[in-house]
Design a protein around this motif. Sequence first.
Motif, PDB file in Angstrom:
ATOM      1  N   ALA A 298       0.834  -1.208   0.000  1.00 22.19           N
ATOM      2  CA  ALA A 298       0.000   0.000   0.000  1.00 22.19           C
ATOM      3  C   ALA A 298       0.867   1.256   0.000  1.00 22.19           C
ATOM      4  N   LEU A 299       1.930   1.265   0.780  1.00 27.31           N
ATOM      5  CA  LEU A 299       2.827   2.418   0.819  1.00 27.31           C
ATOM      6  C   LEU A 299       3.538   2.594  -0.516  1.00 27.31           C
ATOM      7  N   ALA A 300       4.007   1.510  -1.095  1.00 26.23           N
ATOM      8  CA  ALA A 300       4.689   1.589  -2.393  1.00 26.23           C
ATOM      9  C   ALA A 300       3.741   2.105  -3.467  1.00 26.23           C
ATOM     10  N   ASP A 301       2.498   1.679  -3.416  1.00 19.10           N
ATOM     11  CA  ASP A 301       1.506   2.144  -4.386  1.00 19.10           C
ATOM     12  C   ASP A 301       1.307   3.652  -4.270  1.00 19.10           C
ATOM     13  N   GLN A 302       1.155   4.139  -3.055  1.00 22.26           N
ATOM     14  CA  GLN A 302       0.950   5.572  -2.846  1.00 22.26           C
ATOM     15  C   GLN A 302       2.200   6.373  -3.216  1.00 22.26           C
ATOM     16  N   LEU A 303       3.369   5.864  -2.859  1.00 21.69           N
ATOM     17  CA  LEU A 303       4.606   6.580  -3.188  1.00 21.69           C
ATOM     18  C   LEU A 303       4.833   6.611  -4.694  1.00 21.69           C
ATOM     19  N   GLY A 304       4.377   5.594  -5.394  1.00 25.69           N
ATOM     20  CA  GLY A 304       4.502   5.565  -6.847  1.00 25.69           C
ATOM     21  C   GLY A 304       3.676   6.631  -7.531  1.00 25.69           C
ATOM     22  N   ARG A 305       2.709   7.184  -6.831  1.00 22.42           N
ATOM     23  CA  ARG A 305       1.848   8.233  -7.381  1.00 22.42           C
ATOM     24  C   ARG A 305       2.380   9.634  -7.098  1.00 22.42           C
ATOM     25  N   GLY A 306       3.361   9.727  -6.217  1.00 22.51           N
ATOM     26  CA  GLY A 306       3.866  11.043  -5.813  1.00 22.51           C
ATOM     27  C   GLY A 306       5.105  11.439  -6.579  1.00 22.51           C
ATOM     28  N   SER A 307       5.771  12.442  -6.073  1.00 20.65           N
ATOM     29  CA  SER A 307       6.993  12.910  -6.713  1.00 20.65           C
ATOM     30  C   SER A 307       8.131  11.944  -6.398  1.00 20.65           C
ATOM     31  N   ASN A 308       9.174  12.045  -7.156  1.00 16.62           N
ATOM     32  CA  ASN A 308      10.323  11.160  -6.983  1.00 16.62           C
ATOM     33  C   ASN A 308      11.452  11.922  -6.295  1.00 16.62           C
ATOM     34  N   THR A 309      11.121  12.561  -5.178  1.00 10.18           N
ATOM     35  CA  THR A 309      12.075  13.381  -4.444  1.00 10.18           C
ATOM     36  C   THR A 309      12.804  12.530  -3.412  1.00 10.18           C
ATOM     37  N   PRO A 310      14.141  12.549  -3.401  1.00 11.35           N
ATOM     38  CA  PRO A 310      14.893  11.795  -2.392  1.00 11.35           C
ATOM     39  C   PRO A 310      14.590  12.314  -0.985  1.00 11.35           C
ATOM     40  N   ILE A 311      14.647  11.426  -0.020  1.00 14.07           N
ATOM     41  CA  ILE A 311      14.439  11.809   1.377  1.00 14.07           C
ATOM     42  C   ILE A 311      15.653  11.389   2.193  1.00 14.07           C
ATOM     43  N   THR A 312      15.835  12.024   3.322  1.00 15.88           N
ATOM     44  CA  THR A 312      16.906  11.694   4.245  1.00 15.88           C
ATOM     45  C   THR A 312      16.285  11.243   5.555  1.00 15.88           C
ATOM     46  N   VAL A 313      16.786  10.134   6.076  1.00 17.03           N
ATOM     47  CA  VAL A 313      16.277   9.596   7.340  1.00 17.03           C
ATOM     48  C   VAL A 313      17.394   9.647   8.367  1.00 17.03           C
ATOM     49  N   THR A 314      17.107  10.242   9.514  1.00 11.97           N
ATOM     50  CA  THR A 314      18.033  10.241  10.636  1.00 11.97           C
ATOM     51  C   THR A 314      17.552   9.173  11.603  1.00 11.97           C
ATOM     52  N   LEU A 315      18.360   8.132  11.778  1.00 14.57           N
ATOM     53  CA  LEU A 315      17.964   7.034  12.654  1.00 14.57           C
ATOM     54  C   LEU A 315      17.965   7.465  14.114  1.00 14.57           C
ATOM     55  N   ALA A 316      17.008   6.956  14.859  1.00 12.36           N
ATOM     56  CA  ALA A 316      16.950   7.220  16.297  1.00 12.36           C
ATOM     57  C   ALA A 316      18.074   6.466  16.980  1.00 12.36           C
ATOM     58  N   ARG A 317      18.512   6.977  18.070  1.00 13.41           N
ATOM     59  CA  ARG A 317      19.612   6.307  18.782  1.00 13.41           C
ATOM     60  C   ARG A 317      19.093   5.370  19.810  1.00 13.41           C
TER      61      ARG A 317
END
Length: 52
Positions: free
Chosen positions: A33-52
Motif C-alpha cells: 500500500a505504501l509503495a503504491d501511494q509513493l509511486g503516485r507522488g513525486s520522486n524526491t529523495p528523502i533523508t532519514v536520521t535514525l533514532a539512537r
Amino acid sequence: MPPATGCRCRYVTDWVVDKMRWGLTNDATERDALADQLGRGSNTPITVTLAR
C-alpha cells in the motif's frame, strides 16, 4: 489517508520516514500500500536520521 489527494504523498513519505527512523517493521500488505501511494507522488529523495 488524508482526504485531500494532494497531501497523500507527503503523508506516506512521513509515515515511511518515521518507521525507518525508529526501526519499525511492516507487513507485506502495508508495504504494498505504501509503495503504491509513493509511486503516485513525486520522486524526491528523502533523508532519514535514525533514532539512537
